[in-house]
Write a protein that holds these residues in place. Structure first.
Motif, PDB file in Angstrom:
ATOM      1  N   THR A 190      -4.052 -33.431   0.185  1.00  9.65           N
ATOM      2  CA  THR A 190      -4.077 -34.035  -1.166  1.00  9.65           C
ATOM      3  C   THR A 190      -5.298 -33.776  -1.946  1.00  9.65           C
ATOM      4  O   THR A 190      -5.448 -33.426  -3.196  1.00  9.65           O
ATOM      5  CB  THR A 190      -3.714 -35.746  -1.158  1.00  9.65           C
ATOM      6  N   PHE A 219     -12.332 -44.701  -2.858  1.00 10.34           N
ATOM      7  CA  PHE A 219     -12.812 -43.798  -1.734  1.00 10.34           C
ATOM      8  C   PHE A 219     -12.070 -43.932  -0.469  1.00 10.34           C
ATOM      9  O   PHE A 219     -12.705 -43.983   0.575  1.00 10.34           O
ATOM     10  CB  PHE A 219     -14.371 -44.399  -1.373  1.00 10.34           C
ATOM     11  N   GLY A 220     -10.684 -43.655  -0.753  1.00  7.74           N
ATOM     12  CA  GLY A 220      -9.785 -43.955   0.445  1.00  7.74           C
ATOM     13  C   GLY A 220      -9.591 -42.496   0.844  1.00  7.74           C
ATOM     14  O   GLY A 220     -10.519 -41.467   0.780  1.00  7.74           O
ATOM     15  N   ASN A 221      -8.648 -42.250   1.566  1.00 11.96           N
ATOM     16  CA  ASN A 221      -8.149 -40.902   1.933  1.00 11.96           C
ATOM     17  C   ASN A 221      -8.396 -39.694   0.777  1.00 11.96           C
ATOM     18  O   ASN A 221      -8.932 -38.833   0.904  1.00 11.96           O
ATOM     19  CB  ASN A 221      -6.626 -40.823   2.589  1.00 11.96           C
ATOM     20  N   ALA A 222      -7.685 -39.870  -0.248  1.00  6.75           N
ATOM     21  CA  ALA A 222      -7.669 -38.879  -1.325  1.00  6.75           C
ATOM     22  C   ALA A 222      -9.236 -38.867  -1.961  1.00  6.75           C
ATOM     23  O   ALA A 222      -9.599 -37.787  -1.868  1.00  6.75           O
ATOM     24  CB  ALA A 222      -6.940 -39.351  -2.407  1.00  6.75           C
ATOM     25  N   ALA A 243     -12.344 -51.316  -3.861  1.00  9.12           N
ATOM     26  CA  ALA A 243     -11.769 -52.343  -4.306  1.00  9.12           C
ATOM     27  C   ALA A 243     -12.701 -53.485  -4.810  1.00  9.12           C
ATOM     28  O   ALA A 243     -12.451 -54.118  -5.502  1.00  9.12           O
ATOM     29  CB  ALA A 243     -10.586 -53.083  -3.565  1.00  9.12           C
ATOM     30  N   GLY A 266     -11.348 -47.384   3.313  1.00  9.00           N
ATOM     31  CA  GLY A 266     -12.015 -46.716   2.152  1.00  9.00           C
ATOM     32  C   GLY A 266     -12.759 -47.840   1.392  1.00  9.00           C
ATOM     33  O   GLY A 266     -13.030 -47.822   0.088  1.00  9.00           O
ATOM     34  N   ASN A 316      -1.448 -42.181  -7.893  1.00  5.95           N
ATOM     35  CA  ASN A 316      -0.181 -42.247  -8.849  1.00  5.95           C
ATOM     36  C   ASN A 316      -0.149 -43.383  -9.780  1.00  5.95           C
ATOM     37  O   ASN A 316      -0.423 -44.432  -9.732  1.00  5.95           O
ATOM     38  CB  ASN A 316       0.920 -42.605  -7.738  1.00  5.95           C
TER      39      ASN A 316
HETATM   40  P1  NAD Z   1      -6.360 -45.388   0.378  1.00  6.89           P
HETATM   41  O1  NAD Z   1      -5.786 -46.543   0.687  1.00  6.89           O
HETATM   42  O2  NAD Z   1      -7.046 -44.568   1.578  1.00  6.89           O
HETATM   43  O3  NAD Z   1      -7.735 -45.749  -0.491  1.00  6.89           O
HETATM   44  C1  NAD Z   1      -7.490 -46.420  -1.570  1.00  6.89           C
HETATM   45  C2  NAD Z   1      -8.872 -46.872  -2.318  1.00  6.89           C
HETATM   46  O4  NAD Z   1      -8.846 -47.128  -3.478  1.00  6.89           O
HETATM   47  C3  NAD Z   1      -9.691 -47.670  -1.293  1.00  6.89           C
HETATM   48  O5  NAD Z   1     -11.205 -47.158  -1.323  1.00  6.89           O
HETATM   49  C4  NAD Z   1      -9.774 -48.722  -1.988  1.00  6.89           C
HETATM   50  O6  NAD Z   1     -10.620 -49.695  -1.734  1.00  6.89           O
HETATM   51  C5  NAD Z   1      -9.424 -48.579  -3.631  1.00  6.89           C
HETATM   52  N1  NAD Z   1      -9.152 -49.522  -4.121  1.00  6.89           N
HETATM   53  C6  NAD Z   1      -7.944 -50.413  -3.874  1.00  6.89           C
HETATM   54  N2  NAD Z   1      -7.805 -51.399  -4.793  1.00  6.89           N
HETATM   55  C7  NAD Z   1      -8.635 -51.019  -5.857  1.00  6.89           C
HETATM   56  C8  NAD Z   1      -8.905 -51.469  -7.031  1.00  6.89           C
HETATM   57  N3  NAD Z   1      -7.953 -52.555  -7.518  1.00  6.89           N
HETATM   58  N4  NAD Z   1      -9.615 -51.002  -7.739  1.00  6.89           N
HETATM   59  C9  NAD Z   1     -10.580 -49.957  -7.394  1.00  6.89           C
HETATM   60  N5  NAD Z   1     -10.353 -49.449  -6.155  1.00  6.89           N
HETATM   61  C10 NAD Z   1      -9.264 -49.922  -5.313  1.00  6.89           C
HETATM   62  O7  NAD Z   1      -5.304 -44.608  -0.201  1.00  6.89           O
HETATM   63  P2  NAD Z   1      -5.138 -43.037  -0.570  1.00  6.89           P
HETATM   64  O8  NAD Z   1      -4.248 -42.396   0.210  1.00  6.89           O
HETATM   65  O9  NAD Z   1      -6.632 -42.703  -0.967  1.00  6.89           O
HETATM   66  O10 NAD Z   1      -4.277 -42.971  -2.011  1.00  6.89           O
HETATM   67  C11 NAD Z   1      -5.041 -43.403  -3.425  1.00  6.89           C
HETATM   68  C12 NAD Z   1      -4.068 -43.078  -4.480  1.00  6.89           C
HETATM   69  O11 NAD Z   1      -3.755 -41.671  -4.348  1.00  6.89           O
HETATM   70  C13 NAD Z   1      -2.861 -43.895  -4.538  1.00  6.89           C
HETATM   71  O12 NAD Z   1      -2.444 -44.027  -5.696  1.00  6.89           O
HETATM   72  C14 NAD Z   1      -2.088 -42.824  -3.779  1.00  6.89           C
HETATM   73  O13 NAD Z   1      -0.342 -43.123  -4.142  1.00  6.89           O
HETATM   74  C15 NAD Z   1      -2.313 -41.545  -4.300  1.00  6.89           C
HETATM   75  N6  NAD Z   1      -1.738 -40.325  -3.441  1.00  6.89           N
HETATM   76  C16 NAD Z   1      -2.395 -40.292  -2.216  1.00  6.89           C
HETATM   77  C17 NAD Z   1      -2.002 -39.205  -1.529  1.00  6.89           C
HETATM   78  C18 NAD Z   1      -2.519 -39.050  -0.097  1.00  6.89           C
HETATM   79  O14 NAD Z   1      -2.114 -38.111   0.790  1.00  6.89           O
HETATM   80  N7  NAD Z   1      -3.405 -39.834   0.501  1.00  6.89           N
HETATM   81  C19 NAD Z   1      -0.899 -38.434  -1.822  1.00  6.89           C
HETATM   82  C20 NAD Z   1      -0.673 -38.443  -3.169  1.00  6.89           C
HETATM   83  C21 NAD Z   1      -0.987 -39.463  -3.677  1.00  6.89           C
END
Ligand code: NAD
Length: 414
Positions: A190, A219-222, A243, A266, A316
């Motif tokens: 991603t 600062f999660g996976n993406a 968050a 994250g 998303n």
């Molecule tokens: P994740 O759970 O690994 O990380 C989410 C990050 O967002 C964390 O750092 C968390 O602390 C932060 N967060 C949560 N709530 C928050 C808030 N209210 N304000 C600010 N930061 C906040 O998720 P991810 O996999 O990194 O996904 C992040 C976004 O990317 C999502 O919308 C997900 O649908 C989209 N996405 C991810 C992938 C993927 O492969 N990981 C693919 C397509 C889309």
């Protein structure tokens, strides 16, 4: 009128607009305005304290005219039926944009895995697969990881499905550990895809990535892999958040240090005293802003205050329709989620192909194929946007919905 923050209904509005522009009649919108199938299941789990808890889960299959449906499974307390419907539609669009032989799907279970033991999460993962087993399969509907699900959960789900099927079925699910048929590069896919979109958008706006000021929300996976790729490309990541708050340094943050200190959810900002809010982060003076956390972050409230030249949506649904209009009017280049975050499903597709052929590619081969898919997709959407004089979101919806609409027409469904 109040701003529409409902992801499902706002997605329907853009799909209808895209179909109108492509010249389809109302019948096509009637078909594509919601999933063909929506399954709700109840999953009884004996918890560690001996009491039984019954969880609710969903699987939405938007449209399978092109081929089997594909989409992640999320474990989250705020999972709703409407969210599943919207996300399954976005998966159809993403698969169309990067030209994969799939339709869209999405699944979820209402639960909070942060409050559950590994044993309970394993039982829930296996219970969910048993509940949806007649509905899914390697040639019907292929799940994958999403919010709060990971490769271990995919491994349990694959094992449960294989036991029911009585033979090993790696192609039932993607995002698996490498030893169980996972693909090289899937965990970073991603962020790789977002990086390619950031670089292409920067070229269009004449911004040199070396020294470009980048702000990333989440600062999660993406977000974390993206921060690493951006700093490796010579950009200055001046803001990141989670968050609980955000970090800002106009001279550039030490990304390797932050990656080292972040936890598996994250979170990293809690280790620092000098933080700013997520709201302030989004309004920082920068060249490139990447929302990579949650939905509805850029709205009519703050769209006027965004100071970036380019916004690339890794999350998303981070930008509302009204905010999209405001950013476009202000000349900010917005690369929409259905294009920018399509790298994950692309490498999931590569994983399924490798599972089906039983022959596995190197990380270089995967990256090369991903690069080609993303570049073609970006150029395609950008060209539609400029030739039709429409924003990149509407252009991406037009490109994304066309394949499913055509397949439905050839099959005689509409
Ligand atoms: P994740 O759970 O690994 O990380 C989410 C990050 O967002 C964390 O750092 C968390 O602390 C932060 N967060 C949560 N709530 C928050 C808030 N209210 N304000 C600010 N930061 C906040 O998720 P991810 O996999 O990194 O996904 C992040 C976004 O990317 C999502 O919308 C997900 O649908 C989209 N996405 C991810 C992938 C993927 O492969 N990981 C693919 C397509 C889309």
């Amino acid at each position: 009128m109040a701003e529409n923050l409902n992801l499902f209904t706002s997605t329907q509005v853009v799909i209808q607009e895209a179909l109108n522009k492509l010249g389809y009649d109302e019948g096509m919108f009637e078909l594509l305005k919601e999933p063909l199938r929506m399954l709700e299941v109840r999953i009884p789990i004996k918890m560690d304290d001996g009491l039984v808890k019954v969880f609710t889960g969903y699987r939405a299959q938007h449209n399978d005219a092109v081929g089997p449906t594909k989409g992640g499974v999320r474990f989250h307390p705020q999972v709703t039926e409407d969210e599943m419907k919207a996300l399954s539609m976005w998966m159809t669009l993403k698969c169309g944009i990067v030209d994969l032989p799939y339709g869209g799907a999405k699944g979820g279970v209402i639960c909070d895995p942060r409050q559950m033991s590994m044993n309970e999460i394993e039982k829930l993962s296996r219970g969910y697969v048993r509940a949806i087993s007649q509905f899914v399969g390697p040639t019907k509907d292929i799940p994958a990881p999403d919010v709060f699900t990971n490769s271990q959960i995919m491994a349990w789900m694959m094992d449960e499905y294989s036991r029911m099927d009585e033979f090993n079925s790696p192609g039932f699910i993607t995002g698996k550990p490498i030893v169980l048929g996972g693909s090289q590069g899937r965990d970073r896919a991603t962020a790789q895809g977002v990086t390619i979109c950031v670089e292409e958008a920067a070229k269009k706006r004449g911004i040199d990535m070396k020294g470009a000021r980048v702000v990333i929300q989440g600062f999660g996976n993406a977000g974390s892999f993206l921060a690493k790729f951006m700093s490796d490309a010579g950009a200055k990541v001046i803001g990141i958040s989670d968050a609980y708050g955000a970090l800002h340094d106009p001279n550039g943050l030490d990304i390797d240090y932050l990656l080292d200190r972040r936890d598996s959810f994250g979170t990293v900002t809690t280790l620092f005293e000098n933080t700013i809010s997520n709201k302030e982060l989004l309004e920082l003076d920068c060249d490139i802003l990447v929302p990579a956390a949650i939905e509805n972050q850029i709205t009519s409230e703050n769209a006027h205050k965004i100071r970036a030249t380019i916004v690339v949506e890794a999350a998303n649904g981070p930008t509302t329709s009204e905010a999209t209009k405001i950013l476009t009017e202000r000349g900010i280049l917005l690369v929409p989620d259905v294009l920018a975050s399509a790298g994950g499903v692309t490498v999931s597709y590569f994983e399924w192909v490798q599972n089906n052929q039983g022959y596995y590619w190197t990380e270089e081969e995967v990256n090369e194929k991903l690069y080609k898919k993303m570049i073609d997709a970006f150029e395609n959407v950008f060209t539609v946007s400029t030739t039709r004089n429409i924003d990149m979101r509407l252009a991406a919806y037009m490109v994304g919905v066309r394949k499913t609409a055509e397949a439905s027409r050839f099959r005689g469904w509409v």
